[in-house]
Design an enzyme around this catalytic site. Structure first.
Site, PDB file in Angstrom:
ATOM      1  CE  LYS A  52      -3.814  -2.592   2.272  1.00 16.23           C
ATOM      2  NZ  LYS A  52      -4.205  -3.173   3.511  1.00 16.23           N
ATOM      3  CD  GLN A  96      -3.181  -4.269   6.690  1.00 18.61           C
ATOM      4  OE1 GLN A  96      -3.283  -3.373   6.027  1.00 18.61           O
ATOM      5  NE2 GLN A  96      -3.663  -5.504   6.146  1.00 18.61           N
ATOM      6  CG  ASP A 119      -9.361  -0.588   4.374  1.00 13.21           C
ATOM      7  OD1 ASP A 119      -9.194  -0.749   3.163  1.00 13.21           O
ATOM      8  OD2 ASP A 119      -8.563  -1.216   5.103  1.00 13.21           O
TER       9      ASP A 119
END
Ligand code: NAD
Length: 286
Positions: A52, A96, A119
Site C-alpha cells: 500500500k 490494517q 477502507d
C-alpha cells in the site's frame, strides 16, 4: 473463447487518472496523506502495508505508518485513531486488519472519522451502502465492480451469485451488484446444493478461500466469473475457481494471480483520493 479479465489494464487506466487528481489537489494546497496503523508483527500484514505504501509513493500520495506493538491495549489504539481523525494533515486513515487478540476490530474502526475511512470498513459506511448513499466503498468489492464494467459485462437484470458472506468482500459485493440492478443470491458455508444455484447464474463472484472449489461443470455457458480467492497451495497460488475447466464455460473470467488482487490496492488509492477531494471541497482545503 473467454475474455480473461486481467487486473492490469484496469489499474493502468486508474493510475493515469489518479496521478492527475493527486497533482490537482496539490495545486490546491492539499497533500493527499494516508495514515496506516499496524498493530503487532503479523508478516502478511507487513507485506500488505508495504504494498500500500509503494502504491502511494507511485502516485505522490504521502503515507505515514504508525506501527504499534502487539500488546497495545484497546484504549491506546482508539486514542491513536482519534488523534489521526483530528489531524488536519491526514486525509485518509487505514487500520490494517486483522488485529491481534483481544483487540476488538469493530470498536476500533468506530474511532476512524467517517470522512477519513479509507477502507470503508467502518460500520457507518457499510450502512450508507445499504441506504444507497455516498459512503466509502470497501476496496475489493469496488474493484470487482470496476473490473466487470471495464470488460463490458452486462449487469442490469442479470442473475448474480456471490459465494461468501464476509463483511469485507461477500456482503458488500452483493449489495453493490444489487445497486447495479442484478438479481442477487448470496451463498455461504451452510448453502445446500451450491451447484444448482451457480449453474443458473450470469455472474459468479467466488470469495470463499478454498482452492479451485468452483468447477466448470457448476457454471452456466457464457457467464462471467470473478475469482477473489487467494489460496497458497503446494502448486502455487490458486483461486477459488478451477480456471482450466471454468474458462471453457465462461465468457469472462478473472485469473489468479493477476485478476482481482491487483484491483484492491488500486481501489484503496481511489478511496484515498476521493476522500481528499471531498475534504478539500470546491474552494480547496486551506
Ligand atoms: P472469509 O473467510 O471471511 O469468508 C469466507 C466465506 O466463504 C464465508 O462467508 C463462508 O460462509 C463461505 N464459505 C466457506 N465454505 C464454503 C462453501 N463450501 N461453500 C460456500 N461458501 C463457503 O473470507 P474473505 O475475507 O471474504 O476472503 C475470501 C477469499 O478472498 C480468501 O481466499 C481471501 O484470501 C480472498 N481475498 C482476496 C482479496 C483480494 O484482494 N483479491 C481481498 C480479500 C479477500
Amino acid at each position: 473463447m473467454s475474455t480473461i479479465m486481467y487486473g492490469a489494464p484496469c489499474v493502468d487506466q486508474l493510475t493515469l487518472d489518479q496521478s492527475r487528481r493527486v497533482e490537482a489537489l496539490r495545486e490546491k494546497g492539499v497533500n493527499v496523506t494516508l495514515a496506516v496503523v499496524r498493530v503487532g508483527d503479523d508478516p502478511a500484514s507487513e507485506v500488505y502495508v508495504r504494498n500500500k505504501k509503494n502504491a502511494c509513493a507511485k502516485l505522490g500520495i504521502v503515507s505515514r505508518e504508525i506501527h504499534l506493538p502487539g500488546d497495545t491495549d484497546q484504549e491506546t489504539l482508539e486514542n491513536c485513531l482519534d488523534a489521526l481523525s483530528a489531524d488536519d494533515g491526514v486525509t485518509g486513515i487505514l487500520l490494517q486488519l486483522p488485529l491481534p487478540a483481544p483487540l476488538k476490530e469493530q470498536e476500533a474502526l468506530l474511532h476512524i472519522a467517517p470522512e477519513k475511512d479509507a477502507d470503508g470498513f467502518r460500520s457507518g459506511n457499510c450502512g450508507t451502502l445499504i441506504a444507497g448513499g455516498e459512503g466509502t466503498l470497501p476496496c475489493t468489492p469496488r474493484g470487482i465492480l470496476y473490473m466487470l464494467k471495464y470488460y463490458g459485462v452486462e449487469m442490469t437484470g442479470k442473475r448474480a451469485v456471490v459465494i461468501g458472506r464476509s463483511a469485507i468482500v461477500g456482503k458488500p459485493c452483493a449489495l453493490m451488484l444489487l445497486n447495479e440492478n442484478c438479481t442477487v443470491t448470496v451463498c455461504h458455508s451452510k448453502t445446500q446444493n451450491l451447484e444448482a444455484i451457480t449453474s443458473e447464474a450470469d455472474i459468479v463472484v467466488a470469495a470463499v478461500g478454498k482452492a479451485e472449489m468452483i468447477k466448470g461443470s457448476m457454471l452456466k455457458e457464457g457467464c462471467a466469473v470473478v475469482d477473489v480467492g487467494i489460496n497458497r497451495t503446494p502448486e502455487g497460488l490458486k483461486g477459488d475457481v478451477e480456471f482450466e475447466s471454468a474458462s471453457k464455460k465462461a465468457a469472462f473470467i478473472s485469473p489468479v494471480p493477476g485478476g482481482v488482487g491487483k484491483m484492491t490496492v488500486a481501489m484503496l488509492m481511489e478511496n484515498v483520493i476521493d476522500l481528499a477531494e471531498k475534504g478539500a471541497g470546491p474552494a480547496g482545503r486551506k
